[in-house]
Design a protein around this motif. Structure first.
Motif, PDB file in Angstrom:
ATOM      1  N   THR A  70       0.940  -1.388  -0.028  1.00 40.65           N
ATOM      2  CA  THR A  70      -0.625  -0.213   0.272  1.00 40.65           C
ATOM      3  C   THR A  70       0.593   0.771  -0.416  1.00 40.65           C
ATOM      4  OG1 THR A  70      -2.004  -0.924   1.486  1.00 40.65           O
ATOM      5  CG2 THR A  70      -1.558   1.204   0.700  1.00 40.65           C
ATOM      6  N   HIS A 127       1.028   4.474  -3.134  1.00 43.95           N
ATOM      7  CA  HIS A 127       0.957   6.189  -2.920  1.00 43.95           C
ATOM      8  C   HIS A 127       2.150   6.417  -2.998  1.00 43.95           C
ATOM      9  CE1 HIS A 127      -3.488   5.859  -1.162  1.00 43.95           C
ATOM     10  NE2 HIS A 127      -2.984   4.402  -0.495  1.00 43.95           N
ATOM     11  N   ALA A 156      -2.431   4.736  -6.552  1.00 43.26           N
ATOM     12  CA  ALA A 156      -2.856   4.097  -6.030  1.00 43.26           C
ATOM     13  C   ALA A 156      -4.482   3.455  -6.053  1.00 43.26           C
ATOM     14  CB  ALA A 156      -3.053   5.043  -3.966  1.00 43.26           C
ATOM     15  N   GLU A 157      -4.872   4.549  -6.904  1.00 41.15           N
ATOM     16  CA  GLU A 157      -5.776   4.784  -7.562  1.00 41.15           C
ATOM     17  C   GLU A 157      -6.398   3.958  -8.199  1.00 41.15           C
ATOM     18  OE1 GLU A 157      -7.906   8.788  -7.755  1.00 41.15           O
ATOM     19  OE2 GLU A 157      -7.961   9.303  -5.575  1.00 41.15           O
TER      20      GLU A 157
END
Length: 361
Positions: free
Chosen positions: A55, A59, A64-65
């Protein structure tokens, strides 16, 4: 804590393995028989990266999206060489998904974006130098360096494989370079071609590459003569601009090369021939390294729709693209051989003595 537990914990810390896995396996390591050797590095290499590290990596690179779940990031960081190692130690478990297809797709996209960027920015660049520039921007060494800067090294899952008759050896830089390529493929797959180009522009094409050292001439004076003839200009002439210490042990001469009233280049040296050589080389660099202003650079991929999806399914507004004028091809004098001999059918131009600096090159 025993020796096995200490070695296991230190190896897991270096390879970013979750501490929970270390506690679960420490009992198995102690309970193993004396004839069974426990390799902490092999065990750590088989463990998936922890959720927190995956994670944080997504980011950190700003995807991340775009990437979505952590399984997608693990797939991008899993090299195909990891499958034999996983099948050897876990034959009954399903094999993890690797980045083989994503890396192949990303490699093609990297080559596309780098080629159009170099070609549009330097329209007069020779073909061989353009290929070298593309390799410098998105080659294997650069991809491995970008992966280290991203922080993908602790998340990489791979296994060193020797060289065979049908397959080259798989080394650490080769496996690490597949991560940025796979990420490029994922951005294109989950977003669009223009989004993938923005990702490549941010991490690869924004770097400064020294193209001047990539252009080498065996005989720059002869190359300059053919280049000037190709553009229909007057033959180049060398002129002594400045000098100092002609009769000392350290003279300096400054020579300029002119085509009519236009100054093509300038060079200096401890002799007239050296200054003339550097002036001709500087003239060729000024031509081949002519850079297009950033606001005038036109990229062919701008004509694709900006909507989400691949190039066949995406819809949305399309950017404007006006094809530029095709530049004249470079002079291939002396480029077909490595012996330095002049090719048959080509005429050489012989100058006079070294002191006669006014002669044609």
């Amino acid at each position: 804590m025993g020796y096995v537990q200490k070695r296991l914990a230190s190896t897991a810390a270096k390879l970013a393995v979750s501490p929970s896995h270390v506690y679960d396996l420490s009992k198995k390591a102690v309970a193993s028989s004396s004839r069974d050797f426990f390799d902490a590095q092999t065990w750590a290499a088989l463990q998936p990266p922890p959720e927190s590290a995956v994670t944080a990596f997504a980011h950190r690179i700003g995807l991340a999206e775009v990437l979505g779940s952590a399984d997608v990031v693990r797939q991008a960081c899993t090299h195909p060489s990891f499958l034999p190692l996983h099948a050897k130690h876990h034959p009954n478990q399903p094999q993890p998904t690797t980045n083989a297809n994503l890396a192949t797709l990303g490699n093609s996209l990297l080559g596309l974006f780098a080629t159009e960027h170099v070609n549009a920015t330097y329209p007069h660049l020779p073909t061989r130098v353009m290929k070298a520039a593309v390799s410098a921007y998105v080659g294997g060494t650069t991809c491995a360096a970008v992966a280290k800067e991203m922080g993908a090294a602790p998340l990489l899952r791979w296994h060193r494989m020797p060289n065979t008759l049908t397959r080259p050896a798989v080394l650490y830089p080769d496996a690490l370079s597949s991560v940025p390529r796979a990420l490029t493929g994922l951005v294109y797959k989950n977003r669009s071609l223009l989004s993938a180009r923005k990702f490549v522009q941010k991490f690869f094409l924004s770097r400064e590459i020294d193209l001047r050292n990539m252009i080498k001439f065996r005989d720059p004076r002869m190359t300059l003569l053919y280049t000037v003839q190709k553009f229909g200009r007057e033959p180049p002439k060398s002129r002594l601009l400045r000098e100092t210490g002609r009769f000392s042990n350290s003279p300096i001469f400054v020579v300029g090369i002119y085509s009519g009233a236009d100054k093509l280049g300038e060079g200096f040296g401890s002799s007239l021939k050296m200054a003339e050589y550097r002036a001709a080389e500087d003239s060729l660099h000024r031509l081949y390294l002519t850079r297009q202003p950033p606001h005038l650079v036109q990229l062919p991929t701008s004509a694709f729709p900006s909507g989400r999806g691949n190039i066949y399914e995406a819809s949305g507004p399309e950017g404007s693209y006006v094809a530029g004028t095709i530049a004249d091809s470079e002079v291939l004098f002396g480029s077909s051989g490595r012996t330095g001999a002049v090719m048959p059918g080509r005429h050489t131009i012989e100058g006079d003595e070294e002191g006669d600096i006014e002669d044609i090159l």
